[in-house]
Design a protein around this motif. Structure first.
Motif, PDB file in Angstrom:
ATOM      1  N   LEU A 108       0.889  -1.355  -0.119  1.00 44.71           N
ATOM      2  CA  LEU A 108       0.041  -0.117  -0.201  1.00 44.71           C
ATOM      3  C   LEU A 108       0.696   1.424   0.211  1.00 44.71           C
ATOM      4  O   LEU A 108       0.342   2.236   0.076  1.00 44.71           O
ATOM      5  N   GLN A 109       2.179   1.189   0.147  1.00 43.84           N
ATOM      6  CA  GLN A 109       3.162   2.235   0.016  1.00 43.84           C
ATOM      7  C   GLN A 109       3.852   2.414  -1.055  1.00 43.84           C
ATOM      8  O   GLN A 109       4.281   1.478  -1.690  1.00 43.84           O
ATOM      9  N   THR A 110       3.769   3.526  -1.934  1.00 45.00           N
ATOM     10  CA  THR A 110       4.260   3.838  -3.169  1.00 45.00           C
ATOM     11  C   THR A 110       5.164   5.096  -2.943  1.00 45.00           C
ATOM     12  O   THR A 110       4.940   5.960  -2.476  1.00 45.00           O
ATOM     13  N   GLY A 111       6.464   4.656  -3.468  1.00 39.35           N
ATOM     14  CA  GLY A 111       7.534   5.856  -3.416  1.00 39.35           C
ATOM     15  C   GLY A 111       8.077   6.092  -2.035  1.00 39.35           C
ATOM     16  O   GLY A 111       7.846   5.389  -1.299  1.00 39.35           O
ATOM     17  N   ASN A 112       9.130   6.991  -2.128  1.00 42.37           N
ATOM     18  CA  ASN A 112       9.729   7.336  -0.719  1.00 42.37           C
ATOM     19  C   ASN A 112       8.734   7.960   0.134  1.00 42.37           C
ATOM     20  O   ASN A 112       7.780   8.541  -0.206  1.00 42.37           O
ATOM     21  N   VAL A 113       9.295   8.071   1.617  1.00 41.66           N
ATOM     22  CA  VAL A 113       8.634   8.938   2.388  1.00 41.66           C
ATOM     23  C   VAL A 113       8.785  10.240   2.273  1.00 41.66           C
ATOM     24  O   VAL A 113       9.654  11.009   2.069  1.00 41.66           O
TER      25      VAL A 113
END
Length: 424
Positions: A8-13
């Motif tokens: 569910l996480q895409t890309g950097n923070v």
């Protein structure tokens, strides 16, 4: 449900830095970029609030002393908006007075970084809070997905509904406030033999998983067939507090299955279903010795009825006979159309004598019914009981032989197979 929510996480923070000093913005941006973060910057409070709404950062680093409005006011406004209320805010300030720190926490701050800061310490704090924030957001996203697409209902140990998902509300047509606080029993379909609630609660109270197909009723009266998986909800000490039920709607599948085993004209079971039931009863007989009997019913001189009054009238008479069968047998018995103007009734745990009693009731009721024509409508009936060593085919043949004798004996009568010549 899911141990890893990284999908569910895409890309950097994403880190938003709000500071009135351009040099500080560049310094923090460089440090964050070097450590794998995706920084954005704003040099004023108002612009920072606007940027936060647009990019929805994972974490915000906020200077308390800004050129336009105070960092405390920025924090309060961010926490008052649905898009940013859950984003962690870390104040960066040189103020170490107790009142200043408390003011920040009261505004909604998650943590403080005191200037001058050590780069590694700042990154460590950003890392810790961003991981928690990302995990929280992922869990929220997953929860929203489940609520939207998964049929879910939670009940307490008394069967009182505590929660329904949006998907469950859409399926049943109920608003949440129409069900929450009510008994799960209110969803029992009127034609269901019994409520599923006692079995669900019994399973979860004993810390077992419940899995079964249940029937419930929608708000508009429609029947919903749900494959239901229920597991116990437990508090920290292990005490069961209720049941969490996940469901799969199989109503359409069941409707197709029902169509496949239903006679189109009479709405009784068709021959395929009758064969299935007889094979099941045969397996019970072979395993446990549980006897059963069958009744074959044939309308007398029905060809004459069709020729005299049309096939349309004949069909109506068959439908009326079907209704008589259903109204005069036990719930455990199975009625079906065997073919043409023949019907078959399967009677579990019934001897030939028991079946003869039922057959006589059916014969008499059919003969006394008014069908709106000048012909008398009667039936001949053959009865047979399963015997050791017999097959289903032999049992049906025995009932057919008894029916043949009933026809030869003047019709409108019953013959049991034991009364035929040389029953074997």
């Amino acid at each position: 449900m899911f141990k890893n929510l990284d999908f569910l996480q895409t890309g950097n923070v994403r880190v938003l830095v709000i500071d009135g000093s351009q040099s500080e913005l560049k310094k923090m941006s460089d440090i964050l970029s070097a450590n794998g973060y995706e920084p954005s910057t704003s040099c004023s409070g108002e612009r920072g609030i606007m940027t936060a709404r647009q990019i929805l950062p994972d974490i915000i680093l906020l200077e308390a002393d800004l050129p336009d409005i105070s960092g405390y006011e920025v924090c309060k406004r961010l926490k008052s908006q649905p898009q940013t209320e859950d984003v962690p805010v870390i104040f960066i300030t040189a103020d170490t007075e107790k009142d200043d720190v408390l003011q920040g926490f009261n505004a909604g701050a998650t943590d403080y970084i005191i200037k001058p800061y050590v780069d590694d310490v700042m990154i460590a704090r950003v890392s810790a809070h961003s991981k928690l924030a990302v995990k929280s957001r992922q869990e929220k996203m997953l929860s929203e997905m489940i609520d939207k697409y998964v049929l879910e209902i939670i009940i307490d140990t008394s069967g009182i509904i505590k929660y329904i998902s949006s998907a469950f509300a859409r399926l049943t047509g109920y608003e949440p406030d129409e069900l929450i606080g009510k008994s799960f029993d209110m969803l029992k379909h009127p034609e269901a033999f019994r409520s599923a609630m006692p079995d669900i609660l019994d399973s979860v109270k004993n810390k077992y998983t419940y899995y079964k197909e249940i029937d419930i009723v929608a708000k508009n009266g429609d029947r919903c067939v749900l494959n239901t998986f229920a597991e116990p909800l437990m508090e920290r000490r292990g005490n069961v507090t209720g049941a969490q039920c996940f469901m799969v709607d199989v109503t359409s599948k069941k409707e197709l299955e029902l169509i496949a085993v239903t006679d189109k004209l009479t709405r009784l079971h068709n021959r395929q279903k009758l064969d299935q039931v007889m094979n099941y009863e045969m397996s019970q007989f072979q395993r446990y010795g549980t006897k059963f009997s069958v009744i074959i019913i044939d309308a007398d001189d029905f060809k004459t009825v069709n020729n005299s009054h049309s096939y349309h009238i004949g069909d109506k008479i068959l439908v009326k006979i079907s209704g008589i069968l259903l109204m005069n047998v036990r719930d455990s018995d199975t009625c079906g159309r065997w073919g043409g103007d023949e019907f078959l009734v399967i009677l579990p745990k019934a001897s030939e004598g028991d079946a003869v009693i039922v057959a006589e009731k059916l014969r008499k009721t059919i003969a006394e019914r008014d069908y709106g024509i000048d012909n008398n409508v009667t039936v001949s009936i053959g009865v047979a009981e399963i015997e050791k060593g017999e097959t289903v085919a032999k049992l049906v043949a025995s009932a057919g032989k008894a029916l043949y004798k009933a026809k030869k004996s003047g019709k409108n009568c019953i013959v049991a197979y034991s009364e035929t010549d040389n029953p074997v």
